[in-house]
Design a protein around this motif. Structure first.
Motif, mmCIF file in Angstrom:
data_model
loop_
_atom_site.group_PDB
_atom_site.id
_atom_site.type_symbol
_atom_site.label_atom_id
_atom_site.label_comp_id
_atom_site.label_asym_id
_atom_site.label_seq_id
_atom_site.Cartn_x
_atom_site.Cartn_y
_atom_site.Cartn_z
ATOM 1 N N ARG A 79 88.826 -57.710 -4.701
ATOM 2 C CA ARG A 79 90.242 -57.350 -4.846
ATOM 3 C C ARG A 79 91.119 -58.600 -4.824
ATOM 4 N NH1 ARG A 79 91.130 -52.429 -0.634
ATOM 5 N NH2 ARG A 79 93.305 -52.742 -1.239
ATOM 6 N N GLN A 82 90.714 -60.392 -8.164
ATOM 7 C CA GLN A 82 91.410 -59.692 -9.246
ATOM 8 C C GLN A 82 92.917 -59.879 -9.160
ATOM 9 O OE1 GLN A 82 90.010 -55.682 -8.748
ATOM 10 N NE2 GLN A 82 87.918 -56.174 -9.438
ATOM 11 N N GLU A 83 93.442 -59.902 -7.938
ATOM 12 C CA GLU A 83 94.891 -60.076 -7.775
ATOM 13 C C GLU A 83 95.332 -61.459 -8.239
ATOM 14 O OE1 GLU A 83 98.732 -58.704 -6.609
ATOM 15 O OE2 GLU A 83 96.817 -57.684 -6.935
ATOM 16 N N VAL A 87 97.739 -62.183 -11.597
ATOM 17 C CA VAL A 87 99.014 -62.911 -11.534
ATOM 18 C C VAL A 87 98.986 -64.124 -12.455
ATOM 19 C CG1 VAL A 87 100.490 -64.302 -10.036
ATOM 20 C CG2 VAL A 87 99.614 -62.115 -9.230
ATOM 21 N N TYR A 756 106.037 -60.077 -8.006
ATOM 22 C CA TYR A 756 104.748 -60.575 -7.537
ATOM 23 C C TYR A 756 104.914 -61.650 -6.450
ATOM 24 C CZ TYR A 756 102.344 -58.049 -11.243
ATOM 25 O OH TYR A 756 101.830 -57.062 -12.059
ATOM 26 N N TRP A 854 102.850 -63.321 0.449
ATOM 27 C CA TRP A 854 101.442 -63.275 0.081
ATOM 28 C C TRP A 854 100.543 -63.152 1.305
ATOM 29 C CZ3 TRP A 854 98.256 -63.239 -4.287
ATOM 30 C CH2 TRP A 854 98.944 -63.051 -5.491
ATOM 31 N N LYS A 857 100.520 -59.501 1.661
ATOM 32 C CA LYS A 857 99.705 -58.935 0.579
ATOM 33 C C LYS A 857 98.226 -59.172 0.859
ATOM 34 C CE LYS A 857 101.267 -59.268 -3.561
ATOM 35 N NZ LYS A 857 101.680 -59.683 -4.917
ATOM 36 N N LEU A 861 95.239 -56.394 0.835
ATOM 37 C CA LEU A 861 94.082 -56.492 -0.056
ATOM 38 C C LEU A 861 92.773 -56.533 0.725
ATOM 39 C CD1 LEU A 861 95.484 -59.089 -2.621
ATOM 40 C CD2 LEU A 861 95.085 -56.654 -3.024
ATOM 41 N N GLN A 868 98.500 -47.087 -1.529
ATOM 42 C CA GLN A 868 99.281 -48.324 -1.443
ATOM 43 C C GLN A 868 100.150 -48.376 -0.199
ATOM 44 O OE1 GLN A 868 101.679 -49.054 -4.882
ATOM 45 N NE2 GLN A 868 102.498 -50.987 -4.107
#
Length: 1153
Positions: A79, A82-83, A87, A756, A854, A857, A861, A868
């Motif tokens: 994950r 992929q994030e 981005v 983002y 982040w 985040k 993740l 979510q």
């Protein structure tokens, strides 16, 4: 739901008898398990037993959470991958930038770097540059020999007869203690006007030469005045040379008498304290005045050598060592009944800076005792010189003996080792004032082609420890034209402020004869030198066409670098050359050793290697591919190399001819130039331009905003075909301005960065453009505006995928201040462009992540969320795995980069530690990662560092180095009439005149020791990813308190994802890995000399000539003063009325021309 607290009393929390509810619920050991963080390796069954018990962790009714399973953490890692990838695909614009380059294919051409052709062309250009200096040197040396031959010696010459510009006169007038202040400016000294010349970085006068005379030499002596008389004629030759070659820098004649005459004239750069400059001790003079030397210094430390005499000997040996260069080899031994080396060196070693430092420190520990045994000392010295199993100079061989006197001539030793060929010269030094018969010492020197010297007091040390060079120069002079070969020196610091230079040297010989039919003179007059600044050589090398990681370098026969991007001495000592070995400039490996040897041998070659390189900020290590190509530079001792990464084989060259419709229009009218204007920044992003030399008239500035303003103003006047500008740099800059603007237009402008949690997006290019969007983000942009000097740019080119760069933090500084969301993490990647079969990387793009956003985040993740906005719920009768969000009080989750620096953490209190080496955050876990081969350590030494001055070790009030007599001495009448008392008086007298210059540390002599930094060695330690690539579980085992952790590399990034239990037990704390630079003495010199690096000496050697006249071998006698004279002089001192004699220069009688 709370997790029950763990204690240190048991290996795991919870009841041990409880079974796991389902098979495989505990973490499984990953492949390649390594030994625990501490203790000896254990049997495999013991290592696995804790892992087999992991299912027991989940105990219904006791805990609803267990340590995450391996597949769960692998899912979190995917994950995260992929994030990041998502981005970068959306905002990085790598694919879009490729399309933009292809759409603008008509605006540039792809050129190829052909390594062999490139390196041969540069070597040829350097050869041509140096050859022009060689021709000027030869004209000067020939003229000097003819001028001196035609000169008539004048016994009655006076100071007022000679008119010259004394380079130190202005400084002496500014010195209130100078005698010239009392007497006014000398009538014989010229007063000149000077103009600033950027080529010399100094004020100069092209109509005159300047003269510098060492502090300890009397300017009014007959020898010096005659020297000034005949060298005046060199002025016209200097000026004619400059007319023929306006690029010439300092032209210098260094006389064997100590006089320096140089052109153009400029005031001497006088140090704050004592001026220790003597041309005869400069590296270039020593190299030009004699062939390489194998020297053994033996020091008498018998009981008669005590007090001041021993101190004089120690100082004399140190001064003698300073007359040696890296082409020489030396050893130092002390002797009484037996001889032994003063240091750990048991054989001759290279006289480089570090070895000489070892000798100087060891000499200070010599103690006087026993009886004098010349035989032991000389036998030891001859054995040293006869050892052929070691690397040595294999040219001049000599023994330097320091003693207070003795009766033994040891003729049997000379008959055994040195006669009849006398291949070893013997120089003897009678040290101190004494009543001993010096005839045996004179005989030893005369019988072995050497010279006898007397050092009665401190004032004679510097002169008499360098006069032996005259004797060594005899075979060179007698060889005539054969010895007239130009030699090029190591790199060193110019004493007049030119910076780093190399010097071409040519000896100047005395062509006079004592009378008709007599043998010709065998004295060397001096050395002629012409400087070449390293910057002038660098201008001949390509730079921007080689890319950010390509470069040119050059080395000499010692393996020392002449050119290298890592040649950056932080401090300079004009007394020593700058000697950075190629293997110290780079990270040493076997391939580079082979390349270095081939270059020293003068061969051509090419080799592609895998090697390690340090990042520009020296925090990271990358394993890279490099192509090395090398050729010799003919007519010199240098060899030139070119280093290219494979992706720098090709480069872009802008072709803006379609845009240049009228060459008379200024460049500011070209398309795309408008996007360099600050008025466009709000919509197109802020532009930083690399501070390159686009045009000759462009004013440089460290402030990029001011530099851009200067650039724009100049472009309003300059046309695209202007001869004053570098069209390659200028056109590529304009091209990349348009290319990056199109990236804004196609990708960045329509995206919402806040969605983002991005602070900025950016692109940097080989052409020198760094565009940061939006404009306000430029306020917090701290990267170097020159992409080639930006660490993120160079590392991105060398690494595939996304390179994370956290903000740099030092452990000694305060933590990051997380205010206004200004702290960001750079993520960058190179743009690889394929055009036909040609591949290159002309740009780097990236984003700047908001650290706090982040970090939040990251927790999500790396969690078990299925929705979510809703964390996973865990009931009392259901089992859940811990995750990085819900269980952050018990579970530590971090991202660490490939250098071991913290990037993200699920612990809020660690956010201000982002950018620190992880061992400073969690020493126990970092050590486990290192021990389990996730990281490899690389240690190296920085020999160019600068350190603050150390506080003086001597806290007493007495002057340093003064001999203090005992009470018994004062009560002994014989002492007052002895040489010791007379020598003490001389020391006090010289101390008043010269302020103890002979004991002054070079750094102190040049400036205030409280403020001046000194060169030192720093030990650097970097970490980089090891051999483990797979997902990996392990236990940190420390007795009854253990810790589970999981680590996994994130694909296509430079990140390591680590999940671990938080430490609860103090005994789990282990040793901390150090990463920061630390002060060091460097590698053990005693071990290094046992495996010396390959080198070659100069190709020429002049150590013997059958016609040499050795009859001039030194004469002298000691005359002890009378008691009356001594008492009178002592009274003068006590009354504060010291005499102010002008010390006569000490030269051989044969120096009288």
């Amino acid at each position: 739901m709370a997790v029950p607290a763990r204690t240190c009393g048991a290996s795991r929390p919870g009841p041990a008898q409880t079974a796991c509810p389902w098979p495989g619920c505990g973490p499984q050991p990953g492949p390649g398990a390594r030994r625990p963080a501490s203790g000896p390796p254990r049997p495999l069954w013991l290592l696995l037993s804790p892992l087999l018990l992991l299912p027991l962790l989940a105990a219904p009714g006791a805990s609803a959470y267990s340590f995450p399973q391996q597949h769960t953490m692998q899912h979190w890692a995917r994950r995260l991958e992929q994030e990041v990838d998502g981005v970068m695909r959306i905002f990085g614009g790598v694919q879009q930038l490729r399309e933009i380059y292809k759409d603008n294919r008509n605006l540039f051409e792809v050129q190829e770097n052909e390594p062999q052709k490139l390196v041969e062309k540069v070597a040829g250009d350097i050869e041509s540059l140096l050859d022009r200096k060689v021709q000027a040197l030869k004209r000067l040396a020939d003229a000097a020999e003819n001028f001196q031959k035609a000169h008539r010696w004048q016994d009655n010459i006076k100071e007022e007869d000679i008119v010259y510009y004394d380079a130190k006169a202005d400084a002496e007038l500014d010195d209130p203690e100078s005698e010239d202040v009392e007497r006014g400016f000398k009538a014989s000294t010229l007063r000149l006007d000077f103009i600033e010349d950027p080529n010399f970085k100094n004020k100069v006068n092209y109509s005159y030469t300047a003269v510098q005379i060492p502090t300890d030499i009397y300017k009014g002596s007959t020898v010096i005045l005659n020297e000034l008389n005949w060298t005046e004629a060199l002025e016209n030759v200097f000026m004619e040379n400059r007319r023929q070659d306006p690029t010439l820098l300092w032209q210098v004649f260094g006389s064997a008498t100590g006089v320096t005459r140089y052109y153009p004239a400029t005031p001497w750069r006088a140090p704050k304290k004592i001026d220790l400059y003597d041309v005869r001790r400069r590296p270039w003079y020593i190299q030009g005045a004699s062939s390489p030397k194998d020297m053994v210094i033996i020091v008498d430390v018998s009981g008669s050598v005590s007090g001041l005499t021993l101190k004089l000997m120690k100082t004399s040996v140190c001064e003698m060592l300073d007359t040696l260069s890296d082409d020489d080899y030396v050893n130092v031994a002390s002797f009484n009944e037996k001889a032994q080396p003063v240091s750990c060196f048991t054989h001759l070693v290279q006289a480089n800076v570090r070895n000489k430092k070892v000798f100087k420190e060891a000499v200070q520990g010599m103690v006087a005792k026993g009886t004098t045994g010349y035989k032991a000392g000389f036998e030891y010295a001859f054995d040293q010189l006869q050892n052929s199993n070691i690397t040595r100079a294999n040219c001049n061989k000599m023994i330097m003996m320091f003693t207070d006197g003795g009766e033994d001539r040891v003729q049997d030793v000379f008959e055994k080792y040195n006669w009849p060929n006398r291949t070893v010269r013997v120089f003897t030094f009678s040290v101190g004032q004494h009543n001993y018969d010096v005839t045996p010492l004179q005989w030893m020197a005369c019988a072995n082609k050497g010279y006898y010297f007397e050092i009665p007091s401190i004032g004679a040390i510097r002169i008499n420890t360098q006069e032996y060079l005259d004797v060594l120069g005899r075979p060179m002079v007698l060889a005539g034209k054969e010895a007239k070969q130009v030699q090029w020196t190591n790199v060193y610091e110019d004493a007049l402020g030119l910076g780093l230079v190399v010097t071409g040297t040519l000896p100047v010989f005395n062509l006079t004869q004592d009378g008709p039919g007599e043998k010709k003179n065998q004295l060397i007059l001096g050395v002629m030198g012409i400087d070449v600044a390293l910057n002038d050589i660098k201008r001949l090398t390509p730079n921007y066409t080689l890319g950010a990681n390509g470069y040119v370098f050059a080395i000499d026969l010692n393996g020392y670098v002449l050119l290298h991007p890592n040649l950056k001495p932080q401090t300079t000592n004009f007394r020593e050359p700058v000697t950075l070995d190629f293997l110290d400039a780079e990270l040493e490996d076997e391939n580079k050793e082979e390349i270095r040897r081939s270059m020293i041998d003068g061969n051509k070659g090419h080799k592609q290697i895998r090697t390690l390189v340090k990042s520009l900020d020296e925090r990271y290590i990358d394993e890279v591919t490099r192509n090395y190509t090398w050729v010799p530079i003919r007519s010199t001792n240098y060899s030139l190399g070119l280093v290219l990464p494979p992706y720098s084989t090709f480069y872009l060259q802008a072709n803006l001819s379609d845009q240049i419709l009228q060459v008379k229009l200024p460049i500011s009218k070209l398309k795309d130039f408008e996007f360099l204007l600050p008025s466009s920044f709000e919509s197109e992003g802020h532009v930083f331009i690399a501070p390159r030399e686009y045009c000759k008239d462009l004013n440089a500035s460290d402030n990029n905003t001011e530099f851009l303003k200067n650039f724009i103003e100049l472009m309003e006047k300059v046309t695209p075909d202007s001869k004053q500008c570098n069209n390659f740099l200028l056109h590529n800059l304009i091209l990349d301005t348009g290319i990056t603007q199109q990236l804004v237009e196609r990708v960045w402008r329509d995206q919402d960065l806040n969605t983002y949690s991005l602070l900025a997006v950016f692109a940097a290019t080989d052409g020198g453009i760094t565009r940061v969007f939006p404009n306000k983000a430029a306020e917090d942009w701290t990267e170097n505006p020159e992409p080639f000097n930006a660490s993120f740019y160079r590392r991105s080119l060398d690494n595939h995928g996304y390179v994370f760069k956290p903000p740099h933090q030092d452990a000694l500084l305060r933590p990051l201040e997380l205010e206004n969301d200004t702290v960001g993490i750079l993520v960058s990647t190179a743009v690889e462009l394929s055009l036909g079969r040609r591949t290159l990387r002309p740009a780097v793009v990236g984003v700047k992540l908001d650290l706090e956003a982040w970090a939040e985040k990251f927790k999500v993740l790396a969690s078990n969320r299925t929705h979510q906005d809703q964390p996973q719920q865990c009931g009392p009768n259901s089992h859940c795995e811990m995750d990085c969000e819900v269980n952050n009080e018990d579970l530590l989750c971090v991202l660490i980069d490939d250098g071991g620096f913290l990037v993200l953490s699920n612990q809020n209190h660690q956010w201000d530690q982002v950018g620190r080496f992880f061992s400073e955050v969690d020493a126990n876990l970092m050590l486990a990662l290192y021990n389990n081969s996730f990281y490899t350590r690389k240690e190296s030494y920085d020999y160019q560092a600068a350190c603050a001055p150390q506080p003086p070790g001597n806290l007493g009030a007495a002057p340093r180095g003064v001999f203090v007599p005992t009470v018994a001495d004062f009560l002994n009448l014989a002492w007052w009439t002895s040489a010791a008392a007379w020598s003490l008086f001389q020391q006090l007298l010289y101390g008043l005149i010269y302020h103890s210059w002979f004991q002054a540390d070079p750094a102190e002599a040049e400036g205030s020791p409280e403020t001046r930094e000194s060169s030192c060695v720093m030990k650097q330690t970097q970490y980089y990813f090891g051999s483990v690539n797979a997902s990996y579980n392990a236990i940190i085992d420390c007795g009854n308190c253990s810790r589970l952790f999981h680590a996994q590399r994130l694909t296509n990034t430079n990140l390591l994802f680590v999940v671990a239990e938080k430490p609860l037990c103090s005994q789990c704390e282990a040793g901390r890995l150090l990463q920061k630079e630390t002060h060091s003495d460097g590698p053990e010199q005693c071990e290094l000399v046992q495996r010396p690096r390959y080198r070659r000496g100069p190709h020429i050697c002049f150590d013997y000539n059958a016609t040499e006249d050795t009859s001039d071998c030194g004469r002298g006698a000691s005359f002890p003063p009378s008691l009356g004279v001594l008492v009178s002089l002592q009274l003068l001192l006590l009354l504060g009325l010291p005499p102010r004699p002008q010390p006569e220069v000490l030269v051989h009688a044969s120096r009288r021309l």
